[in-house]
Design a protein around this motif. Structure first.
Motif, PDB file in Angstrom:
ATOM      1  N   ARG A 182      83.777  26.515  48.011  1.00 39.41           N
ATOM      2  CA  ARG A 182      83.346  27.689  48.764  1.00 39.41           C
ATOM      3  C   ARG A 182      82.323  28.510  47.957  1.00 39.41           C
ATOM      4  NH1 ARG A 182      88.003  29.715  49.805  1.00 39.41           N
ATOM      5  NH2 ARG A 182      88.058  31.220  48.115  1.00 39.41           N
ATOM      6  N   ARG A 210      78.981  26.703  47.945  1.00 38.31           N
ATOM      7  CA  ARG A 210      78.279  26.849  49.235  1.00 38.31           C
ATOM      8  C   ARG A 210      77.647  28.234  49.341  1.00 38.31           C
ATOM      9  NH1 ARG A 210      76.248  25.096  53.848  1.00 38.31           N
ATOM     10  NH2 ARG A 210      76.796  26.208  55.743  1.00 38.31           N
ATOM     11  N   ASN A 211      78.388  29.277  48.954  1.00 38.90           N
ATOM     12  CA  ASN A 211      77.829  30.628  48.985  1.00 38.90           C
ATOM     13  C   ASN A 211      76.626  30.755  48.050  1.00 38.90           C
ATOM     14  OD1 ASN A 211      79.596  31.532  50.907  1.00 38.90           O
ATOM     15  ND2 ASN A 211      80.938  32.594  49.480  1.00 38.90           N
ATOM     16  N   LYS A 231      72.868  31.790  49.175  1.00 36.17           N
ATOM     17  CA  LYS A 231      72.153  32.894  48.542  1.00 36.17           C
ATOM     18  C   LYS A 231      70.811  32.422  47.984  1.00 36.17           C
ATOM     19  CE  LYS A 231      76.190  35.670  47.475  1.00 36.17           C
ATOM     20  NZ  LYS A 231      77.080  36.176  46.426  1.00 36.17           N
ATOM     21  N   CYS A 284      71.660  25.400  57.017  1.00 37.27           N
ATOM     22  CA  CYS A 284      71.531  26.807  56.634  1.00 37.27           C
ATOM     23  C   CYS A 284      70.403  27.422  57.473  1.00 37.27           C
ATOM     24  CB  CYS A 284      71.229  26.911  55.142  1.00 37.27           C
ATOM     25  SG  CYS A 284      71.051  28.575  54.546  1.00 37.27           S
ATOM     26  N   SER A 340      77.496  31.954  57.818  1.00 37.96           N
ATOM     27  CA  SER A 340      78.323  32.731  56.882  1.00 37.96           C
ATOM     28  C   SER A 340      78.105  34.235  56.981  1.00 37.96           C
ATOM     29  CB  SER A 340      78.026  32.289  55.452  1.00 37.96           C
ATOM     30  OG  SER A 340      76.720  32.696  55.094  1.00 37.96           O
ATOM     31  N   LEU A 368      76.020  35.893  55.405  1.00 46.58           N
ATOM     32  CA  LEU A 368      75.483  36.445  54.160  1.00 46.58           C
ATOM     33  C   LEU A 368      74.072  36.943  54.448  1.00 46.58           C
ATOM     34  CD1 LEU A 368      76.624  33.810  51.515  1.00 46.58           C
ATOM     35  CD2 LEU A 368      77.448  36.137  51.743  1.00 46.58           C
TER      36      LEU A 368
END
Length: 178
Positions: A49, A52-53, A57, A129, A160, A162
Motif C-alpha cells: 500500500r 502504491r501511494n 505521489k 493512475c 485513491s 491523493l
C-alpha cells in the motif's frame, strides 16, 4: 566387518512414529509456519500500500512539473492573453492563437491549428493512475491578476483521491508591448 542397517536416526524415526511424536512434530512445524505467515501478511500488505501511494505521489509530482513547465514556457512570451475560469487564450510571438482549456477534469492544450491535445487525464507514470484537474479552493483555475496570469488547480488521482495543488503566477514579457 558388517555395517549395521539401522542408523541411530532411523531408529529414532521409527520410535517416534510408533509413539505418535512424528505427527506432533509435523503439527508443530505447520503451526509455526502459519503463525509466521499470519504475522508477516499485514506487514507485506502495508508495504504494498505504501509503495502504491509513493508511485501515485510520484505520478502527481511529474504531472505538476509538466504542467508548470508548459504553462510557464507558453505564457512567458505570449500576448493578448484572455483568461476565463476554465479557459486561457493567447497569441504566440509568431502571432498564432493557442491556449489551455479544462474539459471534463482534463487539461487540454489548444494548438495553433485549432486541435486540442490532453496535457493531463491519461495514464501517468504507473498503470491505472488517472490524474484529474479540479479547481484549488475557491479560486478559478485561470485568472488575471493585473498583468500576471494566475493558475490555481488541484491534481487528483482518481482512484485513491491523493492530490497535489499547483499554483503558478506568470507575467508575460510581451504583454503590453504590442
Amino acid at each position: 566387518m558388517k555395517v549395521a542397517n539401522n542408523f541411530p536416526v532411523d531408529a529414532w524415526y521409527r520410535a517416534c512414529r510408533r509413539n505418535g511424536w512424528m505427527m506432533m512434530d509435523l503439527l508443530l512445524a505447520m503451526t509455526l509456519v502459519i503463525l509466521t505467515v499470519t504475522a508477516f501478511l499485514p506487514v507485506v500488505s502495508q508495504i504494498v500500500r505504501l509503495d502504491r501511494n509513493a508511485q501515485i505521489k510520484e505520478a502527481l509530482l511529474r504531472q505538476a512539473v509538466s504542467i508548470e513547465e508548459t504553462l510557464f514556457q507558453e505564457l512567458t512570451y505570449s500576448y493578448d492573453i484572455t483568461a476565463a475560469p476554465d479557459k486561457l487564450g493567447f497569441k504566440t510571438p509568431q502571432g498564432r492563437k493557442k491556449g489551455f482549456i479544462v474539459y471534463q477534469e482534463t487539461l487540454f492544450v489548444r494548438l495553433s491549428d485549432g486541435s486540442s491535445q490532453p496535457l493531463t487525464g491519461g495514464v501517468g507514470t504507473m498503470k491505472g493512475c488517472r490524474i484529474l484537474v479540479r479547481p484549488h479552493g475557491k479560486e478559478p483555475i485561470f485568472s488575471r491578476k493585473g498583468r500576471a496570469i494566475a493558475v490555481s488547480l488541484l491534481l487528483v488521482e482518481e482512484e485513491s483521491e491523493l492530490s497535489l495543488p499547483v499554483t503558478l503566477v506568470v507575467t508575460s514579457l510581451n504583454e503590453g508591448n504590442r
